[in-house]
Design a protein around this motif. Sequence first.
Motif, PDB file in Angstrom:
ATOM      1  N   ALA A  91       0.832  -1.204   0.000  1.00  0.00           N
ATOM      2  CA  ALA A  91       0.000   0.000   0.000  1.00  0.00           C
ATOM      3  C   ALA A  91       0.865   1.253   0.000  1.00  0.00           C
ATOM      4  O   ALA A  91       0.565   2.243  -0.691  1.00  0.00           O
ATOM      5  CB  ALA A  91      -0.940  -0.013   1.209  1.00  0.00           C
ATOM      6  N   LYS A  92       1.958   1.225   0.752  1.00  0.00           N
ATOM      7  CA  LYS A  92       2.859   2.383   0.789  1.00  0.00           C
ATOM      8  C   LYS A  92       3.526   2.589  -0.568  1.00  0.00           C
ATOM      9  O   LYS A  92       3.711   3.731  -1.012  1.00  0.00           O
ATOM     10  CB  LYS A  92       3.904   2.190   1.882  1.00  0.00           C
ATOM     11  CG  LYS A  92       3.350   2.341   3.292  1.00  0.00           C
ATOM     12  CD  LYS A  92       4.454   2.180   4.329  1.00  0.00           C
ATOM     13  CE  LYS A  92       3.914   2.398   5.739  1.00  0.00           C
ATOM     14  NZ  LYS A  92       4.980   2.228   6.763  1.00  0.00           N
ATOM     15  N   THR A  93       3.889   1.470  -1.224  1.00  0.00           N
ATOM     16  CA  THR A  93       4.501   1.583  -2.555  1.00  0.00           C
ATOM     17  C   THR A  93       3.524   2.191  -3.550  1.00  0.00           C
ATOM     18  O   THR A  93       3.870   3.080  -4.346  1.00  0.00           O
ATOM     19  CB  THR A  93       4.950   0.198  -3.042  1.00  0.00           C
ATOM     20  OG1 THR A  93       5.927  -0.333  -2.134  1.00  0.00           O
ATOM     21  CG2 THR A  93       5.550   0.276  -4.436  1.00  0.00           C
ATOM     22  N   ALA A  94       2.266   1.709  -3.501  1.00  0.00           N
ATOM     23  CA  ALA A  94       1.242   2.243  -4.403  1.00  0.00           C
ATOM     24  C   ALA A  94       0.984   3.715  -4.129  1.00  0.00           C
ATOM     25  O   ALA A  94       0.795   4.518  -5.056  1.00  0.00           O
ATOM     26  CB  ALA A  94      -0.055   1.439  -4.242  1.00  0.00           C
ATOM     27  N   LYS A 149      -4.321   9.377  -5.668  1.00  0.00           N
ATOM     28  CA  LYS A 149      -3.417   9.502  -4.519  1.00  0.00           C
ATOM     29  C   LYS A 149      -4.193   9.442  -3.213  1.00  0.00           C
ATOM     30  O   LYS A 149      -3.759   8.806  -2.233  1.00  0.00           O
ATOM     31  CB  LYS A 149      -2.644  10.816  -4.600  1.00  0.00           C
ATOM     32  CG  LYS A 149      -1.673  11.017  -3.445  1.00  0.00           C
ATOM     33  CD  LYS A 149      -0.936  12.324  -3.542  1.00  0.00           C
ATOM     34  CE  LYS A 149       0.042  12.474  -2.387  1.00  0.00           C
ATOM     35  NZ  LYS A 149      -0.616  12.417  -1.064  1.00  0.00           N
ATOM     36  N   THR A 150      -5.350  10.127  -3.175  1.00  0.00           N
ATOM     37  CA  THR A 150      -6.179  10.096  -1.963  1.00  0.00           C
ATOM     38  C   THR A 150      -6.604   8.665  -1.635  1.00  0.00           C
ATOM     39  O   THR A 150      -6.569   8.232  -0.469  1.00  0.00           O
ATOM     40  CB  THR A 150      -7.428  10.974  -2.140  1.00  0.00           C
ATOM     41  OG1 THR A 150      -7.012  12.324  -2.387  1.00  0.00           O
ATOM     42  CG2 THR A 150      -8.302  10.935  -0.902  1.00  0.00           C
ATOM     43  N   ALA A 151      -6.999   7.921  -2.673  1.00  0.00           N
ATOM     44  CA  ALA A 151      -7.407   6.530  -2.460  1.00  0.00           C
ATOM     45  C   ALA A 151      -6.228   5.683  -1.994  1.00  0.00           C
ATOM     46  O   ALA A 151      -6.377   4.825  -1.097  1.00  0.00           O
ATOM     47  CB  ALA A 151      -7.993   5.957  -3.752  1.00  0.00           C
ATOM     48  N   ALA A 152      -5.052   5.901  -2.580  1.00  0.00           N
ATOM     49  CA  ALA A 152      -3.868   5.125  -2.188  1.00  0.00           C
ATOM     50  C   ALA A 152      -3.459   5.434  -0.750  1.00  0.00           C
ATOM     51  O   ALA A 152      -3.094   4.532   0.008  1.00  0.00           O
ATOM     52  CB  ALA A 152      -2.714   5.431  -3.144  1.00  0.00           C
ATOM     53  N   ASP A 153      -3.533   6.725  -0.380  1.00  0.00           N
ATOM     54  CA  ASP A 153      -3.212   7.103   1.004  1.00  0.00           C
ATOM     55  C   ASP A 153      -4.197   6.461   1.977  1.00  0.00           C
ATOM     56  O   ASP A 153      -3.824   6.033   3.083  1.00  0.00           O
ATOM     57  CB  ASP A 153      -3.251   8.621   1.157  1.00  0.00           C
ATOM     58  CG  ASP A 153      -2.103   9.310   0.431  1.00  0.00           C
ATOM     59  OD1 ASP A 153      -1.112   8.614   0.126  1.00  0.00           O
ATOM     60  OD2 ASP A 153      -2.208  10.521   0.168  1.00  0.00           O
ATOM     61  N   ALA A 154      -5.458   6.372   1.569  1.00  0.00           N
ATOM     62  CA  ALA A 154      -6.477   5.748   2.422  1.00  0.00           C
ATOM     63  C   ALA A 154      -6.180   4.268   2.623  1.00  0.00           C
ATOM     64  O   ALA A 154      -6.405   3.710   3.709  1.00  0.00           O
ATOM     65  CB  ALA A 154      -7.865   5.931   1.802  1.00  0.00           C
ATOM     66  N   GLU A 155      -5.653   3.612   1.588  1.00  0.00           N
ATOM     67  CA  GLU A 155      -5.301   2.195   1.698  1.00  0.00           C
ATOM     68  C   GLU A 155      -4.148   1.990   2.686  1.00  0.00           C
ATOM     69  O   GLU A 155      -4.109   1.001   3.412  1.00  0.00           O
ATOM     70  CB  GLU A 155      -4.919   1.643   0.325  1.00  0.00           C
ATOM     71  CG  GLU A 155      -6.093   1.450  -0.620  1.00  0.00           C
ATOM     72  CD  GLU A 155      -7.105   0.447  -0.083  1.00  0.00           C
ATOM     73  OE1 GLU A 155      -6.690  -0.593   0.474  1.00  0.00           O
ATOM     74  OE2 GLU A 155      -8.317   0.712  -0.198  1.00  0.00           O
ATOM     75  N   VAL A 156      -3.223   2.935   2.706  1.00  0.00           N
ATOM     76  CA  VAL A 156      -2.118   2.860   3.668  1.00  0.00           C
ATOM     77  C   VAL A 156      -2.659   2.949   5.088  1.00  0.00           C
ATOM     78  O   VAL A 156      -2.300   2.162   5.977  1.00  0.00           O
ATOM     79  CB  VAL A 156      -1.084   3.981   3.418  1.00  0.00           C
ATOM     80  CG1 VAL A 156      -0.050   4.016   4.552  1.00  0.00           C
ATOM     81  CG2 VAL A 156      -0.393   3.778   2.092  1.00  0.00           C
ATOM     82  N   VAL A 157      -3.552   3.923   5.314  1.00  0.00           N
ATOM     83  CA  VAL A 157      -4.150   4.089   6.643  1.00  0.00           C
ATOM     84  C   VAL A 157      -4.938   2.835   7.016  1.00  0.00           C
ATOM     85  O   VAL A 157      -4.878   2.348   8.162  1.00  0.00           O
ATOM     86  CB  VAL A 157      -5.077   5.322   6.677  1.00  0.00           C
ATOM     87  CG1 VAL A 157      -5.817   5.397   8.007  1.00  0.00           C
ATOM     88  CG2 VAL A 157      -4.262   6.588   6.446  1.00  0.00           C
TER      89      VAL A 157
END
Length: 426
Positions: A91-94, A149-157
């Motif tokens: 998730a962080k990579t994405a 990017k917002t969606a990817a950041d949400a996946e990290v969280v």
Amino acid sequence: MKIRRILATAVAAAVTTPVVFLSAAPAFADTKPAAPAQTQEQQPTIDQLKKDVEAAQKAYDAALLTVEELIEALEAFSKPEHELQVALAAAKTAAAEAATKKTAADAEVVEAQAALDALAPEATPEEKAAAEQALTDAKTAAAEAATAKTAADAEVVKADTKIDDERVATARKIGEAQKVRDGALKTLNAAKEALKKAEEEAGEEEPPPYEDCFPDEKFTSVVTGLPSKVVAGTTVEFKLTLTNGTERTIDEAYAFVALNAFDEKGLKPLDKYLDLEWNSGGTWNDVPVAEELPVGTLKSKTSADIKLRLKVDADTPAGQGITFSAGDFWNEDGTCGGTPDLTEYEFDILAKGSTPGKVEDAKGTPGTKNTTQQGATSTTPVTNGTLAKTGSSDANAQLALAGAAAVAIGAGAMIVVRRRKAGADA
């Protein structure tokens, strides 16, 4: 093992100078009350009581294993190869890739805007339309990149939160499992006490398993990590390692650790200032006096570590201490034995605020040999998983074993007293 109970009593009584005996088996610290009195017809048979002990032991071992497995599961959450950590890393990579794309898209918007602004007044309508379209396309791409990017950041969280949630859930399971373990231990102690009382009332003689006892130099007990100087107000962690260097598997191994401490003149005991704990099932527990630590089965050429922690109160006067370690073993075929002697580890206790500088570990020196005519080692063990088997030799052999250990430990304590007094008088 009746011999162990006699031995522990003899050790505690051996040192006439007040000392503190600290060992590591909180699981067996309390003597549980016997079951309520019953009529002769209602009392269970000794065979049934033995079965009750066996069942209670299995339940306790299973509960202990569950706690250990849950603790391992909790620790595993921090390992990079754990599936949740792998998902978090992905998730962080994405998210990083999405951030890079957004940065590039934003740059395209800036360039498109600059191109539009740079058009000459005489630019044709077609040129203006093309520049405006390029800007619109760039803004659309930038908006999509921002959304990604917002969606990817949400996946990290989300991935990070899942790890935290699983950790909390596992920690709660550990707490529940520890309660089950403690309850199983109480049941086991009660069952053992009931069996002991029934056997005493029945006047049954226990089989003598100590005829084949022998000291074995390949069976060792070593303390490491105990500093040669300990400052008051600090806590130090160290360990006792029991090693089976023999060619056969030991069915039940036991370790023993004891501690004496005095002021600089060797006259005033410092026991009230010291607290020794052991790590059992991932938790630190206070150590009761003169108890055994069961290590359990120890295969040939393997070792087992017992984690220990010594707390020295800030008000502790300067003084000195000596730690003893030993071990013994029991096999299903009746053979038994242990370390040939008690090993002594001397250390200084420094006043609060002292700066000892570089401190080496306390060095172990062999104490008095602890053998009997039968060749049995005379140590007071401290245990770690399974209690010793019930059984003893005849009374004379028991007293000989106990007396040997008592003399050994008593002599060790007096060595400290005499050495420190001699230094003070000088």
